[in-house]
Design an enzyme around this catalytic site. Structure first.
Site, short mmCIF file in Angstrom:
data_model
loop_
_atom_site.label_atom_id
_atom_site.label_comp_id
_atom_site.label_asym_id
_atom_site.label_seq_id
_atom_site.Cartn_x
_atom_site.Cartn_y
_atom_site.Cartn_z
N LYS A 12 -5.04 1.70 5.84
CA LYS A 12 -5.21 2.76 4.86
C LYS A 12 -6.15 3.86 5.38
O LYS A 12 -6.82 3.66 6.41
CB LYS A 12 -5.76 2.16 3.56
CG LYS A 12 -4.79 1.17 2.91
CD LYS A 12 -5.41 0.56 1.67
CE LYS A 12 -4.49 -0.41 0.99
NZ LYS A 12 -5.09 -0.98 -0.23
N TYR A 52 4.42 2.25 -3.94
CA TYR A 52 3.66 1.55 -4.98
C TYR A 52 4.36 1.57 -6.34
O TYR A 52 3.72 1.41 -7.37
CB TYR A 52 2.26 2.16 -5.10
CG TYR A 52 1.35 1.80 -3.95
CD1 TYR A 52 0.93 0.49 -3.74
CD2 TYR A 52 0.91 2.77 -3.06
CE1 TYR A 52 0.09 0.16 -2.68
CE2 TYR A 52 0.07 2.45 -2.00
CZ TYR A 52 -0.34 1.14 -1.83
OH TYR A 52 -1.17 0.81 -0.78
N ASN A 115 -10.11 -1.20 0.61
CA ASN A 115 -9.98 -2.51 1.26
C ASN A 115 -9.24 -2.47 2.60
O ASN A 115 -8.72 -3.45 3.07
CB ASN A 115 -9.38 -3.55 0.31
CG ASN A 115 -7.94 -3.26 -0.06
OD1 ASN A 115 -7.33 -2.29 0.40
ND2 ASN A 115 -7.39 -4.11 -0.91
N HIS A 118 -3.09 -2.62 3.84
CA HIS A 118 -2.04 -3.11 2.94
C HIS A 118 -1.20 -4.08 3.76
O HIS A 118 -0.92 -3.84 4.94
CB HIS A 118 -1.15 -1.97 2.45
CG HIS A 118 0.14 -2.47 1.87
ND1 HIS A 118 0.23 -2.87 0.56
CD2 HIS A 118 1.36 -2.70 2.42
CE1 HIS A 118 1.47 -3.30 0.33
NE2 HIS A 118 2.17 -3.20 1.45
N GLU A 129 9.62 -2.54 2.32
CA GLU A 129 8.59 -1.63 2.83
C GLU A 129 8.91 -1.16 4.25
O GLU A 129 8.72 0.02 4.56
CB GLU A 129 7.22 -2.32 2.78
CG GLU A 129 6.74 -2.53 1.35
CD GLU A 129 5.50 -3.38 1.22
OE1 GLU A 129 4.98 -3.46 0.09
OE2 GLU A 129 5.05 -3.99 2.21
#
Length: 152
Positions: A12, A52, A115, A118, A129
């Site tokens: 990310k 998402y 975080n 992904h 994905e």
């Protein structure tokens, strides 16, 4: 029985900005996974909303999309035995405070909203994905010279 599969892992914007691309790639390589696709991208709002889509009803959805659109993302496809499950184990729990030391999130992050990575949560999600982030010709099929030293 373990089987060879592919998983989608994305570093990310916080991970890219913090210079963690190399260390994160090393974690997967060191474990014995094979990198079959990699690109640094700024995918845009529409692409991220598709990625998402399952979270679109959540109150944090708009903030998540805006955050993910705030900088480049390192998108990757990794291949190996039980790549989806093991990939998630390498990443650690979604909440970094619940992640064990030695995991990517356990070592590099403190908050859910930052975080670092992904990872696909199922084989079906991984396939979806991968298809969203990569064209079929971007996935490279190759045999690793280390394969005989990693697998029986």
């Amino acid at each position: 029985m373990s089987k060879t599969e592919q998983t989608f892992i994305a570093i990310k914007p916080d991970g890219v900005q913090r210079g963690l691309v190399g260390p994160i790639i090393s974690r997967f390589e060191n474990r014995g996974f094979k990198l079959v696709a990699l690109k640094l991208v700024s995918p845009g709002k529409e692409h991220l909303e598709k990625h998402y889509a399952d979270l679109s009803s959540k109150p944090f959805f708009a903030g998540l999309v805006n955050y993910m659109n705030s900088g480049p993302i390192c998108a990757m496809v990794w291949e190996g035995l039980d790549a989806v499950k093991t990939g998630r184990t390498i990443l650690g729990a979604t909440n970094p405070l619940a992640s064990a030391p030695g995991t990517i999130r356990g070592d590099y992050s403190l908050s859910v909203g930052r975080n670092v990575c992904h990872g696909s949560d199922s084989v079906e999600s991984a396939q979806k994905e991968i298809a969203l982030w990569f064209k079929p010709e971007e996935l490279i099929s190759w045999k690793s010279a280390q394969e005989a030293w990693v697998f029986e």
